[in-house]
Design a protein around this motif. Structure first.
Motif, PDB file in Angstrom:
ATOM      1  N   ILE A 151       0.840  -1.202   0.000  1.00  0.00           N
ATOM      2  CA  ILE A 151       0.000   0.000   0.000  1.00  0.00           C
ATOM      3  C   ILE A 151       0.877   1.255   0.000  1.00  0.00           C
ATOM      4  O   ILE A 151       0.579   2.257  -0.664  1.00  0.00           O
ATOM      5  N   HIS A 152       1.973   1.185   0.739  1.00  0.00           N
ATOM      6  CA  HIS A 152       2.934   2.293   0.751  1.00  0.00           C
ATOM      7  C   HIS A 152       3.456   2.578  -0.655  1.00  0.00           C
ATOM      8  O   HIS A 152       3.553   3.745  -1.083  1.00  0.00           O
ATOM      9  N   ILE A 153       3.780   1.520  -1.377  1.00  0.00           N
ATOM     10  CA  ILE A 153       4.270   1.685  -2.745  1.00  0.00           C
ATOM     11  C   ILE A 153       3.174   2.238  -3.660  1.00  0.00           C
ATOM     12  O   ILE A 153       3.423   3.105  -4.507  1.00  0.00           O
ATOM     13  N   LEU A 154       1.951   1.747  -3.506  1.00  0.00           N
ATOM     14  CA  LEU A 154       0.846   2.235  -4.331  1.00  0.00           C
ATOM     15  C   LEU A 154       0.635   3.734  -4.146  1.00  0.00           C
ATOM     16  O   LEU A 154       0.396   4.466  -5.116  1.00  0.00           O
ATOM     17  N   ILE A 155       0.724   4.192  -2.918  1.00  0.00           N
ATOM     18  CA  ILE A 155       0.554   5.628  -2.659  1.00  0.00           C
ATOM     19  C   ILE A 155       1.635   6.426  -3.386  1.00  0.00           C
ATOM     20  O   ILE A 155       1.357   7.456  -4.020  1.00  0.00           O
ATOM     21  N   ARG A 156       2.862   5.946  -3.334  1.00  0.00           N
ATOM     22  CA  ARG A 156       3.953   6.633  -4.032  1.00  0.00           C
ATOM     23  C   ARG A 156       3.737   6.625  -5.550  1.00  0.00           C
ATOM     24  O   ARG A 156       4.011   7.618  -6.225  1.00  0.00           O
ATOM     25  N   VAL A 157       3.268   5.502  -6.087  1.00  0.00           N
ATOM     26  CA  VAL A 157       3.034   5.410  -7.531  1.00  0.00           C
ATOM     27  C   VAL A 157       1.942   6.380  -7.956  1.00  0.00           C
ATOM     28  O   VAL A 157       2.066   7.081  -8.980  1.00  0.00           O
ATOM     29  N   PHE A 158       0.867   6.459  -7.188  1.00  0.00           N
ATOM     30  CA  PHE A 158      -0.215   7.399  -7.516  1.00  0.00           C
ATOM     31  C   PHE A 158       0.283   8.845  -7.440  1.00  0.00           C
ATOM     32  O   PHE A 158      -0.112   9.687  -8.258  1.00  0.00           O
ATOM     33  N   MET A 159       1.147   9.132  -6.484  1.00  0.00           N
ATOM     34  CA  MET A 159       1.718  10.471  -6.395  1.00  0.00           C
ATOM     35  C   MET A 159       2.585  10.774  -7.619  1.00  0.00           C
ATOM     36  O   MET A 159       2.573  11.897  -8.148  1.00  0.00           O
ATOM     37  N   LEU A 160       3.341   9.764  -8.069  1.00  0.00           N
ATOM     38  CA  LEU A 160       4.157   9.952  -9.275  1.00  0.00           C
ATOM     39  C   LEU A 160       3.292  10.190 -10.505  1.00  0.00           C
ATOM     40  O   LEU A 160       3.583  11.068 -11.337  1.00  0.00           O
ATOM     41  N   PHE A 164       3.372  13.395 -12.951  1.00  0.00           N
ATOM     42  CA  PHE A 164       3.698  13.330 -14.379  1.00  0.00           C
ATOM     43  C   PHE A 164       2.693  14.108 -15.225  1.00  0.00           C
ATOM     44  O   PHE A 164       3.007  14.508 -16.355  1.00  0.00           O
ATOM     45  N   THR A 165       1.490  14.303 -14.715  1.00  0.00           N
ATOM     46  CA  THR A 165       0.496  15.102 -15.441  1.00  0.00           C
ATOM     47  C   THR A 165       0.772  16.594 -15.340  1.00  0.00           C
ATOM     48  O   THR A 165       0.207  17.382 -16.105  1.00  0.00           O
ATOM     49  N   GLN A 166       1.651  16.974 -14.397  1.00  0.00           N
ATOM     50  CA  GLN A 166       1.929  18.392 -14.183  1.00  0.00           C
ATOM     51  C   GLN A 166       3.239  18.841 -14.839  1.00  0.00           C
ATOM     52  O   GLN A 166       3.418  20.028 -15.099  1.00  0.00           O
ATOM     53  N   ILE A 167       4.159  17.879 -15.083  1.00  0.00           N
ATOM     54  CA  ILE A 167       5.455  18.244 -15.649  1.00  0.00           C
ATOM     55  C   ILE A 167       5.785  17.303 -16.802  1.00  0.00           C
ATOM     56  O   ILE A 167       5.176  16.232 -16.947  1.00  0.00           O
ATOM     57  N   ASP A 168       6.763  17.715 -17.615  1.00  0.00           N
ATOM     58  CA  ASP A 168       7.287  16.857 -18.677  1.00  0.00           C
ATOM     59  C   ASP A 168       8.476  16.068 -18.136  1.00  0.00           C
ATOM     60  O   ASP A 168       9.460  16.651 -17.669  1.00  0.00           O
ATOM     61  N   LEU A 169       8.398  14.756 -18.188  1.00  0.00           N
ATOM     62  CA  LEU A 169       9.415  13.890 -17.607  1.00  0.00           C
ATOM     63  C   LEU A 169      10.475  13.541 -18.641  1.00  0.00           C
ATOM     64  O   LEU A 169      10.164  13.158 -19.762  1.00  0.00           O
ATOM     65  N   ASN A 170      11.729  13.695 -18.262  1.00  0.00           N
ATOM     66  CA  ASN A 170      12.855  13.257 -19.077  1.00  0.00           C
ATOM     67  C   ASN A 170      13.180  11.813 -18.724  1.00  0.00           C
ATOM     68  O   ASN A 170      13.621  11.518 -17.605  1.00  0.00           O
ATOM     69  N   LEU A 171      12.946  10.900 -19.675  1.00  0.00           N
ATOM     70  CA  LEU A 171      13.127   9.481 -19.388  1.00  0.00           C
ATOM     71  C   LEU A 171      14.595   9.114 -19.195  1.00  0.00           C
ATOM     72  O   LEU A 171      14.899   8.090 -18.575  1.00  0.00           O
ATOM     73  N   ASN A 172      15.517   9.889 -19.722  1.00  0.00           N
ATOM     74  CA  ASN A 172      16.941   9.653 -19.512  1.00  0.00           C
ATOM     75  C   ASN A 172      17.396  10.489 -18.322  1.00  0.00           C
ATOM     76  O   ASN A 172      17.462  11.721 -18.398  1.00  0.00           O
ATOM     77  N   MET A 173      17.698   9.827 -17.229  1.00  0.00           N
ATOM     78  CA  MET A 173      18.040  10.528 -15.993  1.00  0.00           C
ATOM     79  C   MET A 173      19.388  11.227 -16.133  1.00  0.00           C
ATOM     80  O   MET A 173      20.341  10.673 -16.689  1.00  0.00           O
ATOM     81  N   ASN A 174      19.456  12.452 -15.623  1.00  0.00           N
ATOM     82  CA  ASN A 174      20.699  13.205 -15.642  1.00  0.00           C
ATOM     83  C   ASN A 174      21.610  12.829 -14.486  1.00  0.00           C
ATOM     84  O   ASN A 174      22.804  13.092 -14.525  1.00  0.00           O
ATOM     85  N   ASP A 175      21.040  12.229 -13.458  1.00  0.00           N
ATOM     86  CA  ASP A 175      21.812  11.835 -12.293  1.00  0.00           C
ATOM     87  C   ASP A 175      21.821  10.320 -12.182  1.00  0.00           C
ATOM     88  O   ASP A 175      21.103   9.619 -12.905  1.00  0.00           O
ATOM     89  N   PHE A 176      22.636   9.803 -11.263  1.00  0.00           N
ATOM     90  CA  PHE A 176      22.685   8.360 -11.049  1.00  0.00           C
ATOM     91  C   PHE A 176      21.441   7.903 -10.299  1.00  0.00           C
ATOM     92  O   PHE A 176      20.813   8.675  -9.573  1.00  0.00           O
ATOM     93  N   CYS A 177      21.116   6.655 -10.482  1.00  0.00           N
ATOM     94  CA  CYS A 177      19.884   6.115  -9.914  1.00  0.00           C
ATOM     95  C   CYS A 177      19.981   6.064  -8.391  1.00  0.00           C
ATOM     96  O   CYS A 177      20.925   5.513  -7.832  1.00  0.00           O
ATOM     97  N   SER A 178      19.003   6.639  -7.734  1.00  0.00           N
ATOM     98  CA  SER A 178      18.890   6.600  -6.281  1.00  0.00           C
ATOM     99  C   SER A 178      17.450   6.922  -5.924  1.00  0.00           C
ATOM    100  O   SER A 178      16.661   7.387  -6.765  1.00  0.00           O
TER     101      SER A 178
END
Length: 317
Positions: A151-160, A164-178
């Protein structure tokens, strides 16, 4: 953040020393991390090597705790290696690793809460312990723990998805994965602080309540003093383990604060030390404490750690 990037504004001699120091730090961090990961994996194998471990609620809960800790260690080591090698991932690939990492993060403290209640019931209601914590109800408790984490993960996914509806997402990350790079919006920081506070406060209350409950019952003449004393020691270990897990949540705060005040070379050192002490070590200390403290697990664990059982079989043949 790259862990092996030298400072370009220094002399060649300092560069040479920095490279050697980076290699040394990498060897020490990966050596200790792989050793701790090996211990956890052997303990998981040990807890499935005998029927008594698979048919006792306490050992089943221990297996669930160590499984979550081992997954945490494995994914953190993976992210550390990717950052050290300067390998950047796409946003979706990074999200898969980070979501699995966050998914298992809540399992450990919640399992500690269930284990504390189990020790309380074992001492305070010994005649009903087998009924209250039978294998079916233990399995139900484990499913409930993983459900809360999901459920914790679902809440985070819904927030994401909303973000994503508010901003344009760059699929290629500029920073390292964290986790911080993936959950980049400030709202996730506030959500993390609130969620961590609720989880650790609830688990702390469960452990402390169980401790005082066992301590009160231990004063009665009809209680097994030896069993009550061991239960109190176990509950104290649960609280220490919870405190160590809580300190791991300070990793991002320490690194972020250090990045604003220290040089990159010093930041590499701080990052390596914090990674081993705050991320890896707390997830392994539980295996060392519980594994070697339990008289049933300890002899089997020692044999498996040094592969003595397999050697003895070959020798007898």
């Amino acid at each position: 953040m790259s862990l092996l990037q030298p400072n370009i504004n220094i002399t060649a001699g300092v560069k040479y020393q920095t490279l050697h120091e980076a290699i040394l730090l990498g060897v020490l961090s990966m050596g200790s991390s792989c050793s701790f990961l090996y211990i956890n994996c052997v303990l998981l194998f040990t807890l499935r090597s005998k029927p008594v471990f698979c048919e006792t609620s306490r050992y089943v809960l221990l297996y669930n705790l160590f499984f979550a800790d081992t997954v945490q260690m494995a994914f953190n080591i993976l992210l550390y290696i990717l950052a050290s090698l300067r390998i950047k991932m796409t946003y979706y690939a990074c999200g898969t690793v980070v979501l699995l990492l966050v998914f298992t993060a809540t399992v450990s403290p919640l399992t500690l809460a269930v284990m504390s209640v189990e020790r309380y019931v074992a001492v305070c209601y010994p005649l009903r312990h087998a009924t209250i914590f039978n294998m079916r109800r233990t399995g139900t408790a484990i499913v409930l723990v993983w459900t809360i984490s999901f459920i914790h993960i679902l809440i985070r996914v819904f927030m994401l998805l909303y973000l994503f509806t508010q901003i344009d997402l760059n699929l290629n990350m500029n920073d390292f994965c964290s986790k911080e790079a993936f959950f980049f919006a400030p709202i996730f920081k506030y959500f993390e602080e609130a969620y961590v506070s609720i989880v650790f406060l609830s688990t702390g209350v469960a452990i402390i309540s169980s401790y005082f409950g066992v301590a009160l019952v231990a004063r009665s003449a009809s209680t097994d003093k030896c069993s009550a004393r061991k239960a109190l020691q176990t509950l104290m270990l649960h609280f220490i383990h919870l405190s160590l897990i809580l300190t791991s949540s300070l990793f991002s705060t320490i690194i972020t604060a250090a990045a604003r005040t220290v040089l990159k070379l010093d930041l590499v050192r701080i990052y390596t030390v914090c990674f081993v002490c705050l991320i890896i070590l707390p997830r392994c200390l539980g295996a060392l404490i519980y594994g070697f403290r339990d008289q049933t697990i300890r002899p089997v664990l020692v044999l498996n750690l040094f592969c003595q059982r397999r050697h003895s079989v070959f020798k007898s043949k």
